[in-house]
Design a protein around this motif. Sequence first.
Motif, PDB file in Angstrom:
ATOM      1  N   ILE A 173       0.837  -1.161  -0.171  1.00 52.90           N
ATOM      2  CA  ILE A 173       0.151  -0.008  -0.060  1.00 52.90           C
ATOM      3  C   ILE A 173       0.970   1.224   0.007  1.00 52.90           C
ATOM      4  CG2 ILE A 173       0.022   0.067   2.451  1.00 52.90           C
ATOM      5  CD1 ILE A 173      -3.062   1.009   2.348  1.00 52.90           C
ATOM      6  N   PRO A 174       0.643   2.568  -0.742  1.00 55.77           N
ATOM      7  CA  PRO A 174       1.214   3.555  -0.506  1.00 55.77           C
ATOM      8  C   PRO A 174       1.289   4.439   1.018  1.00 55.77           C
ATOM      9  CG  PRO A 174      -0.434   3.577  -2.517  1.00 55.77           C
ATOM     10  CD  PRO A 174      -0.557   2.635  -1.629  1.00 55.77           C
ATOM     11  N   VAL A 175       2.183   4.827   1.259  1.00 57.77           N
ATOM     12  CA  VAL A 175       2.498   5.030   2.804  1.00 57.77           C
ATOM     13  C   VAL A 175       2.803   6.527   2.800  1.00 57.77           C
ATOM     14  CG1 VAL A 175       3.797   4.824   5.027  1.00 57.77           C
ATOM     15  CG2 VAL A 175       3.304   3.121   3.463  1.00 57.77           C
ATOM     16  N   THR A 176       1.956   7.388   3.694  1.00 55.80           N
ATOM     17  CA  THR A 176       2.430   8.668   3.830  1.00 55.80           C
ATOM     18  C   THR A 176       2.596   8.792   5.356  1.00 55.80           C
ATOM     19  OG1 THR A 176       1.293   9.521   2.123  1.00 55.80           O
ATOM     20  CG2 THR A 176       1.657  10.844   4.037  1.00 55.80           C
ATOM     21  N   VAL A 177       3.847   9.423   5.750  1.00 57.31           N
ATOM     22  CA  VAL A 177       4.273   9.606   7.160  1.00 57.31           C
ATOM     23  C   VAL A 177       4.140  11.314   7.287  1.00 57.31           C
ATOM     24  CG1 VAL A 177       5.851   9.622   8.939  1.00 57.31           C
ATOM     25  CG2 VAL A 177       5.510   7.554   7.538  1.00 57.31           C
ATOM     26  N   VAL A 178       3.245  11.714   8.254  1.00 59.92           N
ATOM     27  CA  VAL A 178       3.269  13.194   8.619  1.00 59.92           C
ATOM     28  C   VAL A 178       4.070  13.342   9.609  1.00 59.92           C
ATOM     29  CG1 VAL A 178       1.712  15.090   8.690  1.00 59.92           C
ATOM     30  CG2 VAL A 178       0.889  13.126   7.282  1.00 59.92           C
ATOM     31  N   ASP A 179       5.149  14.007   9.851  1.00 62.72           N
ATOM     32  CA  ASP A 179       6.036  13.886  10.977  1.00 62.72           C
ATOM     33  C   ASP A 179       5.966  15.289  11.562  1.00 62.72           C
ATOM     34  OD1 ASP A 179       8.176  13.644  12.605  1.00 62.72           O
ATOM     35  OD2 ASP A 179       9.447  12.658  11.132  1.00 62.72           O
ATOM     36  N   GLY A 180       5.586  15.235  12.754  1.00 62.35           N
ATOM     37  CA  GLY A 180       5.887  16.729  13.492  1.00 62.35           C
ATOM     38  C   GLY A 180       6.855  16.770  14.268  1.00 62.35           C
ATOM     39  N   SER A 181       7.817  15.774  14.434  1.00 60.41           N
ATOM     40  CA  SER A 181       8.985  15.972  15.019  1.00 60.41           C
ATOM     41  C   SER A 181       9.921  17.141  14.879  1.00 60.41           C
ATOM     42  CB  SER A 181       9.932  14.592  14.907  1.00 60.41           C
ATOM     43  OG  SER A 181       9.047  13.424  15.060  1.00 60.41           O
ATOM     44  N   ALA A 182      10.849  17.437  15.928  1.00 57.26           N
ATOM     45  CA  ALA A 182      11.661  18.617  15.668  1.00 57.26           C
ATOM     46  C   ALA A 182      12.579  18.479  14.436  1.00 57.26           C
ATOM     47  CB  ALA A 182      12.629  18.708  16.666  1.00 57.26           C
ATOM     48  N   PRO A 183      12.931  19.805  13.661  1.00 60.76           N
ATOM     49  CA  PRO A 183      13.558  19.487  12.355  1.00 60.76           C
ATOM     50  C   PRO A 183      14.783  18.562  12.450  1.00 60.76           C
ATOM     51  CG  PRO A 183      13.097  21.923  13.154  1.00 60.76           C
ATOM     52  CD  PRO A 183      12.598  20.964  14.336  1.00 60.76           C
ATOM     53  N   GLU A 184      15.447  18.522  13.288  1.00 60.44           N
ATOM     54  CA  GLU A 184      16.760  17.763  13.395  1.00 60.44           C
ATOM     55  C   GLU A 184      16.246  15.982  13.348  1.00 60.44           C
ATOM     56  OE1 GLU A 184      16.205  18.791  17.753  1.00 60.44           O
ATOM     57  OE2 GLU A 184      15.942  19.764  15.774  1.00 60.44           O
ATOM     58  N   LEU A 185      15.282  15.994  13.995  1.00 55.71           N
ATOM     59  CA  LEU A 185      14.577  14.432  14.009  1.00 55.71           C
ATOM     60  C   LEU A 185      13.910  14.163  12.640  1.00 55.71           C
ATOM     61  CD1 LEU A 185      13.246  13.819  17.733  1.00 55.71           C
ATOM     62  CD2 LEU A 185      15.453  13.111  16.552  1.00 55.71           C
ATOM     63  N   PHE A 186      13.232  15.168  12.043  1.00 46.89           N
ATOM     64  CA  PHE A 186      12.692  15.107  10.861  1.00 46.89           C
ATOM     65  C   PHE A 186      13.576  14.665   9.854  1.00 46.89           C
ATOM     66  CE2 PHE A 186      10.955  16.310   6.826  1.00 46.89           C
ATOM     67  CZ  PHE A 186       9.715  16.126   6.719  1.00 46.89           C
ATOM     68  N   GLU A 187      14.665  15.398  10.074  1.00 48.94           N
ATOM     69  CA  GLU A 187      15.667  15.149   8.780  1.00 48.94           C
ATOM     70  C   GLU A 187      16.501  13.627   9.040  1.00 48.94           C
ATOM     71  OE1 GLU A 187      16.335  16.840   6.199  1.00 48.94           O
ATOM     72  OE2 GLU A 187      14.989  18.392   6.520  1.00 48.94           O
ATOM     73  N   ARG A 188      16.541  13.198  10.151  1.00 49.89           N
ATOM     74  CA  ARG A 188      17.091  11.807  10.446  1.00 49.89           C
ATOM     75  C   ARG A 188      15.975  10.768  10.003  1.00 49.89           C
ATOM     76  NH1 ARG A 188      17.440   8.582  15.836  1.00 49.89           N
ATOM     77  NH2 ARG A 188      19.238   7.227  15.334  1.00 49.89           N
ATOM     78  N   HIS A 189      14.864  11.239  10.457  1.00 52.52           N
ATOM     79  CA  HIS A 189      13.850  10.167   9.764  1.00 52.52           C
ATOM     80  C   HIS A 189      13.744  10.030   8.251  1.00 52.52           C
ATOM     81  CE1 HIS A 189      11.575  11.133  14.001  1.00 52.52           C
ATOM     82  NE2 HIS A 189      12.537  10.157  14.217  1.00 52.52           N
ATOM     83  N   HIS A 190      13.913  11.239   7.765  1.00 53.23           N
ATOM     84  CA  HIS A 190      13.987  11.080   6.054  1.00 53.23           C
ATOM     85  C   HIS A 190      15.170  10.262   5.710  1.00 53.23           C
ATOM     86  CE1 HIS A 190      12.267  12.942   2.686  1.00 53.23           C
ATOM     87  NE2 HIS A 190      13.729  13.119   2.007  1.00 53.23           N
ATOM     88  N   ALA A 191      16.063  10.488   6.145  1.00 53.35           N
ATOM     89  CA  ALA A 191      17.133   9.692   5.805  1.00 53.35           C
ATOM     90  C   ALA A 191      17.061   7.984   6.048  1.00 53.35           C
ATOM     91  CB  ALA A 191      18.598  10.040   6.386  1.00 53.35           C
ATOM     92  N   VAL A 192      16.410   7.741   7.147  1.00 58.10           N
ATOM     93  CA  VAL A 192      16.159   6.364   7.584  1.00 58.10           C
ATOM     94  C   VAL A 192      14.993   5.584   6.759  1.00 58.10           C
ATOM     95  CG1 VAL A 192      15.911   4.800   9.552  1.00 58.10           C
ATOM     96  CG2 VAL A 192      17.271   6.448   9.626  1.00 58.10           C
ATOM     97  N   PHE A 193      13.869   6.529   6.572  1.00 52.03           N
ATOM     98  CA  PHE A 193      12.697   5.984   6.119  1.00 52.03           C
ATOM     99  C   PHE A 193      12.976   5.380   4.571  1.00 52.03           C
ATOM    100  CE2 PHE A 193       9.707   8.313   8.931  1.00 52.03           C
ATOM    101  CZ  PHE A 193       9.929   7.513   9.778  1.00 52.03           C
ATOM    102  N   PRO A 194      12.292   4.249   4.041  1.00 50.74           N
ATOM    103  CA  PRO A 194      12.493   3.917   2.743  1.00 50.74           C
ATOM    104  C   PRO A 194      12.111   5.000   1.764  1.00 50.74           C
ATOM    105  CG  PRO A 194      11.198   2.076   4.032  1.00 50.74           C
ATOM    106  CD  PRO A 194      11.172   3.566   4.945  1.00 50.74           C
TER     107      PRO A 194
END
Length: 350
Positions: free
Chosen positions: A42-63
């Motif tokens: 299924i297509p996946v959307t993650v709406v991420d309200g974490s702090a900017p540094e965590l958002f960028e970390r998540h972006h690097a780790v997520f598929p």
Amino acid sequence: MNTPIAGPSAEYILPLRWAAETELDSELQDLAAYLERLLEWIPVTVVDGSAPELFERHHAVFPQGVRHLQPGPAGGNGKVAGVMTGVRASSAELLVIADDDVRYTRESLAAVVHHLSSADIVRPQNYFDPLPWHAWWDTSRTLVNRAWSADYPGTLAVRRSALLATGGYDPVLFENLELIRTVKAAGGREKIVPDLFVARRPPKFRHFLKQRTRQAYDDFAQPRRLAAELALLPVIACAARLPAGRRRAALLGLVAAPVLVAEMGRRRHSGTAAFPFRAVWFAPLWTLERAACIWIALAFRLGGGVPYAETRLKTAAHSEAELRRRHQGKLSTMQGGARSFTDNPNKEQP
């Protein structure tokens, strides 16, 4: 099989908001691995309200296939802002909304999407996997809920057109109940599927402790349950003052009753397939916890609301009557003919 579920008409929306002091690399890797499996179905959307540094970390780790967005403006409960950002960004009609600790299998995901063919909102049943000791404790709460009516999980499936017809739902504390009531108030049909079991990861012990009073506060949205729970502590106090022989019998009854109720909930709707018998023995402890925490929640209520993130939330969820005044008839005027149900849209399904 890795074929997509319902093609482009379905999408998975995950609202996320992690803090640096609670984020663990193992949890992030577990979530990323789960998202990678989801993308096969299924297509996946993650709406991420974490702090900017965590958002960028998540972006690097997520598929790479995950659509990773920041939420719109939040007022009160930021999870609601995350959900509605994902809903508005989606082009799919059949949406699965899930917390970050929910873990669907392909079979359970296909089943919950399939149930949207006959409903506007679908409520499956969560269970904890794995089961540390505090998850046994919280499982007993689930069993008590199942005995009296149905449990509220950390995931729902909803028709996008039905939710958008209401204009969205309010950022209250008990946000899943508010979402359900809002869609139903507009004329939507809820389908409860208590034998559709979806796993979720248990919280860390510190978070479990924080949830005790917050979960009790949710009952301000359910007045009859609130009244029953406020009566628990006085009943226990009265039993403790009885003469020795009667006191022993009364306290034994107060211990036995939650166990029997929890076992009823475990046996309903094939619950023994997901809930081990051991969980019922924690029901008296949960009952004692709720007897105390509901009065703490009342104190928070009188003091302006329960702490949540960086704010206080006073409203657990709006009443069905209030939401009907706001939304009644909105689905009947929807354009596009997305709904095709012929029976009573508000009839609760077994």
